[in-house]
Enzyme design. Structure first.
Site, PDB file in Angstrom:
ATOM      1  N   SER A   1      -9.362   1.356  -0.614  1.00 31.93           N
ATOM      2  CA  SER A   1      -8.386   0.283  -0.393  1.00 31.93           C
ATOM      3  C   SER A   1      -7.231   0.820   0.438  1.00 31.93           C
ATOM      4  O   SER A   1      -6.533   1.746   0.008  1.00 31.93           O
ATOM      5  CB  SER A   1      -7.845  -0.231  -1.730  1.00 31.93           C
ATOM      6  OG  SER A   1      -6.661  -0.980  -1.498  1.00 31.93           O
TER       7      SER A   1
ATOM      8  N   HIS B   1     -11.634  -1.766   2.021  1.00 32.42           N
ATOM      9  CA  HIS B   1     -11.107  -2.854   1.182  1.00 32.42           C
ATOM     10  C   HIS B   1      -9.666  -3.165   1.595  1.00 32.42           C
ATOM     11  O   HIS B   1      -8.830  -2.270   1.702  1.00 32.42           O
ATOM     12  CB  HIS B   1     -11.167  -2.389  -0.277  1.00 32.42           C
ATOM     13  CG  HIS B   1     -10.815  -3.411  -1.302  1.00 32.42           C
ATOM     14  ND1 HIS B   1     -11.708  -4.356  -1.775  1.00 32.42           N
ATOM     15  CD2 HIS B   1      -9.660  -3.629  -1.974  1.00 32.42           C
ATOM     16  CE1 HIS B   1     -11.117  -5.102  -2.693  1.00 32.42           C
ATOM     17  NE2 HIS B   1      -9.869  -4.690  -2.833  1.00 32.42           N
TER      18      HIS B   1
ATOM     19  N   ASP C   1      -6.370  -5.389   0.623  1.00 30.96           N
ATOM     20  CA  ASP C   1      -5.733  -6.152  -0.453  1.00 30.96           C
ATOM     21  C   ASP C   1      -4.616  -7.026   0.085  1.00 30.96           C
ATOM     22  O   ASP C   1      -3.538  -6.530   0.418  1.00 30.96           O
ATOM     23  CB  ASP C   1      -5.159  -5.187  -1.497  1.00 30.96           C
ATOM     24  CG  ASP C   1      -6.247  -4.601  -2.381  1.00 30.96           C
ATOM     25  OD1 ASP C   1      -7.042  -5.381  -2.924  1.00 30.96           O
ATOM     26  OD2 ASP C   1      -6.292  -3.369  -2.522  1.00 30.96           O
TER      27      ASP C   1
ATOM     28  N   MET D   1      -1.836  -9.851  -0.519  1.00 30.38           N
ATOM     29  CA  MET D   1      -1.045 -10.422  -1.629  1.00 30.38           C
ATOM     30  C   MET D   1       0.071 -11.296  -1.083  1.00 30.38           C
ATOM     31  O   MET D   1       0.713 -10.920  -0.095  1.00 30.38           O
ATOM     32  CB  MET D   1      -0.405  -9.289  -2.440  1.00 30.38           C
ATOM     33  CG  MET D   1      -1.380  -8.251  -2.927  1.00 30.38           C
ATOM     34  SD  MET D   1      -0.489  -6.953  -3.816  1.00 30.38           S
ATOM     35  CE  MET D   1      -1.817  -5.788  -4.091  1.00 30.38           C
TER      36      MET D   1
ATOM     37  N   HIS E   1      -9.807  -8.850  -0.002  1.00 30.79           N
ATOM     38  CA  HIS E   1      -9.516  -9.320  -1.355  1.00 30.79           C
ATOM     39  C   HIS E   1      -8.236 -10.149  -1.306  1.00 30.79           C
ATOM     40  O   HIS E   1      -7.144  -9.612  -1.119  1.00 30.79           O
ATOM     41  CB  HIS E   1      -9.360  -8.075  -2.259  1.00 30.79           C
ATOM     42  CG  HIS E   1      -9.003  -8.371  -3.675  1.00 30.79           C
ATOM     43  ND1 HIS E   1      -8.620  -7.384  -4.566  1.00 30.79           N
ATOM     44  CD2 HIS E   1      -8.975  -9.532  -4.376  1.00 30.79           C
ATOM     45  CE1 HIS E   1      -8.364  -7.926  -5.741  1.00 30.79           C
ATOM     46  NE2 HIS E   1      -8.563  -9.236  -5.655  1.00 30.79           N
TER      47      HIS E   1
ATOM     48  N   MET F   1      -5.497 -11.971  -2.900  1.00 29.81           N
ATOM     49  CA  MET F   1      -4.704 -12.252  -4.116  1.00 29.81           C
ATOM     50  C   MET F   1      -3.616 -13.224  -3.701  1.00 29.81           C
ATOM     51  O   MET F   1      -2.411 -12.897  -3.692  1.00 29.81           O
ATOM     52  CB  MET F   1      -4.131 -10.936  -4.661  1.00 29.81           C
ATOM     53  CG  MET F   1      -5.198 -10.074  -5.320  1.00 29.81           C
ATOM     54  SD  MET F   1      -4.664  -8.372  -5.568  1.00 29.81           S
ATOM     55  CE  MET F   1      -5.161  -7.697  -3.990  1.00 29.81           C
TER      56      MET F   1
ATOM     57  N   MET G   1     -11.564  -7.190 -12.002  1.00 27.89           N
ATOM     58  CA  MET G   1     -10.335  -6.394 -11.873  1.00 27.89           C
ATOM     59  C   MET G   1     -10.217  -5.482 -13.094  1.00 27.89           C
ATOM     60  O   MET G   1     -10.280  -5.952 -14.235  1.00 27.89           O
ATOM     61  CB  MET G   1      -9.106  -7.300 -11.796  1.00 27.89           C
ATOM     62  CG  MET G   1      -8.948  -8.116 -10.521  1.00 27.89           C
ATOM     63  SD  MET G   1      -8.834  -7.168  -8.989  1.00 27.89           S
ATOM     64  CE  MET G   1      -7.498  -6.024  -9.337  1.00 27.89           C
TER      65      MET G   1
ATOM     66  N   GLY H   1      -1.900  -6.488  -8.179  1.00 28.25           N
ATOM     67  CA  GLY H   1      -0.544  -6.483  -7.627  1.00 28.25           C
ATOM     68  C   GLY H   1      -0.132  -5.120  -7.092  1.00 28.25           C
ATOM     69  O   GLY H   1       0.578  -5.046  -6.102  1.00 28.25           O
ATOM     70  N   PHE H   2      -0.573  -4.071  -7.753  1.00 29.67           N
ATOM     71  CA  PHE H   2      -0.128  -2.736  -7.371  1.00 29.67           C
ATOM     72  C   PHE H   2      -1.257  -1.726  -7.487  1.00 29.67           C
ATOM     73  O   PHE H   2      -2.096  -1.834  -8.397  1.00 29.67           O
ATOM     74  CB  PHE H   2       1.030  -2.278  -8.272  1.00 29.67           C
ATOM     75  CG  PHE H   2       2.234  -3.174  -8.149  1.00 29.67           C
ATOM     76  CD1 PHE H   2       3.208  -2.922  -7.189  1.00 29.67           C
ATOM     77  CD2 PHE H   2       2.362  -4.294  -8.962  1.00 29.67           C
ATOM     78  CE1 PHE H   2       4.301  -3.774  -7.059  1.00 29.67           C
ATOM     79  CE2 PHE H   2       3.453  -5.156  -8.839  1.00 29.67           C
ATOM     80  CZ  PHE H   2       4.418  -4.891  -7.881  1.00 29.67           C
ATOM     81  N   GLY H   3      -1.242  -0.742  -6.576  1.00 35.79           N
ATOM     82  CA  GLY H   3      -2.167   0.377  -6.685  1.00 35.79           C
ATOM     83  C   GLY H   3      -1.628   1.382  -7.694  1.00 35.79           C
ATOM     84  O   GLY H   3      -0.494   1.259  -8.174  1.00 35.79           O
ATOM     85  N   GLY H   4      -2.459   2.351  -8.031  1.00 38.35           N
ATOM     86  CA  GLY H   4      -2.008   3.465  -8.857  1.00 38.35           C
ATOM     87  C   GLY H   4      -1.858   3.176 -10.335  1.00 38.35           C
ATOM     88  O   GLY H   4      -1.211   3.941 -11.056  1.00 38.35           O
TER      89      GLY H   4
ATOM     90  N   ASP I   1     -12.294  -2.850  -9.403  1.00 42.43           N
ATOM     91  CA  ASP I   1     -11.118  -2.627  -8.558  1.00 42.43           C
ATOM     92  C   ASP I   1      -9.915  -2.301  -9.424  1.00 42.43           C
ATOM     93  O   ASP I   1      -9.458  -3.142 -10.201  1.00 42.43           O
ATOM     94  CB  ASP I   1     -10.876  -3.902  -7.737  1.00 42.43           C
ATOM     95  CG  ASP I   1      -9.764  -3.756  -6.718  1.00 42.43           C
ATOM     96  OD1 ASP I   1      -9.169  -2.668  -6.617  1.00 42.43           O
ATOM     97  OD2 ASP I   1      -9.489  -4.756  -6.028  1.00 42.43           O
ATOM     98  N   GLY I   2      -9.411  -1.076  -9.260  1.00 40.98           N
ATOM     99  CA  GLY I   2      -8.198  -0.674  -9.960  1.00 40.98           C
ATOM    100  C   GLY I   2      -8.420   0.528 -10.860  1.00 40.98           C
ATOM    101  O   GLY I   2      -9.276   0.502 -11.750  1.00 40.98           O
ATOM    102  N   GLY I   3      -7.701   1.616 -10.560  1.00 37.96           N
ATOM    103  CA  GLY I   3      -7.783   2.804 -11.402  1.00 37.96           C
ATOM    104  C   GLY I   3      -9.123   3.519 -11.326  1.00 37.96           C
ATOM    105  O   GLY I   3      -9.512   4.205 -12.274  1.00 37.96           O
TER     106      GLY I   3
ATOM    107  N   GLY J   1      -8.346   3.160  -4.229  1.00 43.91           N
ATOM    108  CA  GLY J   1      -7.190   3.333  -3.351  1.00 43.91           C
ATOM    109  C   GLY J   1      -6.628   4.740  -3.478  1.00 43.91           C
ATOM    110  O   GLY J   1      -6.927   5.631  -2.683  1.00 43.91           O
TER     111      GLY J   1
HETATM  112  C1  DX5 Z   1      -4.758  -4.062  -7.035  1.00 46.43           C
HETATM  113  C2  DX5 Z   1      -5.681  -3.972  -5.843  1.00 46.43           C
HETATM  114  C3  DX5 Z   1      -6.505  -2.718  -5.812  1.00 46.43           C
HETATM  115  C4  DX5 Z   1      -5.714  -1.487  -5.761  1.00 46.43           C
HETATM  116  C5  DX5 Z   1      -6.556  -0.328  -6.189  1.00 46.43           C
HETATM  117  O1  DX5 Z   1      -4.084  -5.264  -7.002  1.00 46.43           O
HETATM  118  O2  DX5 Z   1      -6.584  -5.049  -5.839  1.00 46.43           O
HETATM  119  O3  DX5 Z   1      -7.439  -2.750  -4.747  1.00 46.43           O
HETATM  120  O4  DX5 Z   1      -5.189  -1.226  -4.505  1.00 46.43           O
HETATM  121  O5  DX5 Z   1      -5.742   0.774  -6.141  1.00 46.43           O
HETATM  122  P1  DX5 Z   1      -5.940   2.038  -7.045  1.00 46.43           P
HETATM  123  O6  DX5 Z   1      -7.291   2.586  -6.716  1.00 46.43           O
HETATM  124  O7  DX5 Z   1      -4.833   2.921  -6.623  1.00 46.43           O
HETATM  125  O8  DX5 Z   1      -5.845   1.589  -8.466  1.00 46.43           O
HETATM  126 ZN    ZN Z   2      -8.424  -5.145  -4.347  1.00 47.19          ZN
END
Ligand code: DX5
Ligand code: ZN
Length: 218
Positions: free
Chosen positions: A11, A36, A38, A40, A69, A71, A139, A144-147, A177-179, A199
């Site tokens: 991502s 990917h 994202d 938003m 994606h 959002m 999800m 909303g946020f990476g990491g 998707d996520g973590g 990501g």
């Molecule tokens: C969250 C996004 C994810 C996110 C994943 O809203 O949809 O794609 O960027 O990031 P990581 O891999 O850092 O959790």
């Molecule tokens: Zn995503």
């Protein structure tokens, strides 16, 4: 265990946006399968990322499929703007739009149609659309946020989706998707996921190529 080939989709939300082109090229050479993106809007989720111009710029630095994606609250309005460069477009079941119509519009634009479900939303919400989407995006963090840390309870949704897919005789990818890191990728693949969005783990790795290979074979 899923017998499908695992697709690793870094991502760009976690990349250094001041050098977007070089970052996209870096993960492309490192062996990514998809990129990917994202998107938003600050309404469906509590953050604003980027829109069609950045996705189009991304397309100029890779030949890989772009997995967009959305959002955003009104994906139906914006699908045509992303379909010009996307290979797959995913909208959220929580967004206030005519979901069947949006999924059909995505397919009509020659893209794979994805439907995403956020952690608090029961999987039952996507059931009426079985057969109308090509990708189910589960999800594994609140969007909303990476990491953020992976929510392991979401694996029940993945397993249930595998059951529905077998029982109903429909076909779709299952994307998480996520973590996602090597450990949570293994958990996700074991539950039945075959597309891994990553990501932070890819873009912040000291060796993106090794990380992608480890994710793929986890
Ligand atoms: C969250 C996004 C994810 C996110 C994943 O809203 O949809 O794609 O960027 O990031 P990581 O891999 O850092 O959790
Ligand atoms: Zn995503």
């Amino acid at each position: 265990m899923s017998s499908r080939k695992t697709i690793v989709a870094p991502s760009i939300l976690a990349c250094d946006f001041s050098k977007l082109g070089a970052e996209v090229e870096r993960v492309t050479s490192a062996g990514a399968d998809w990129i990917h993106c994202d998107v938003m809007d600050g309404h469906l989720v509590d953050n604003i990322s980027f829109g069609p111009a950045i996705v189009e710029a991304t397309s100029r630095h890779t030949n890989l499929p772009l997995d967009v994606h959305l959002m955003i609250e009104r994906p139906d309005i914006y699908v045509p703007r992303f379909a010009k460069v996307a290979s797959s477009i995913t909208c959220h079941v929580e967004a206030p739009h005519d979901i069947s119509k949006t999924l059909q519009a995505i397919r009509d634009a020659n893209c794979l149609a994805g439907l995403a479900v956020s952690p608090p939303t029961p999987l039952e919400m996507i059931r009426p659309y079985l057969g109308r989407f090509d990708i189910l995006l589960v999800m594994t963090v609140n969007p909303g946020f990476g990491g953020q840390p992976f929510i392991p309870e979401m694996m029940e949704k993945v397993s249930t989706a595998v059951e529905w897919r077998d029982r109903e005789g429909v076909d779709f990818h299952i994307e998480v998707d996520g973590g996602i890191n090597v450990s949570t990728a293994e958990t996700s693949i074991a539950a039945g996921a075959n597309i891994l969005v990553a990501g932070t783990s890819v873009f912040k790795a000291s060796d993106a190529g090794a990380e992608i290979a480890d994710l793929r074979f986890s």
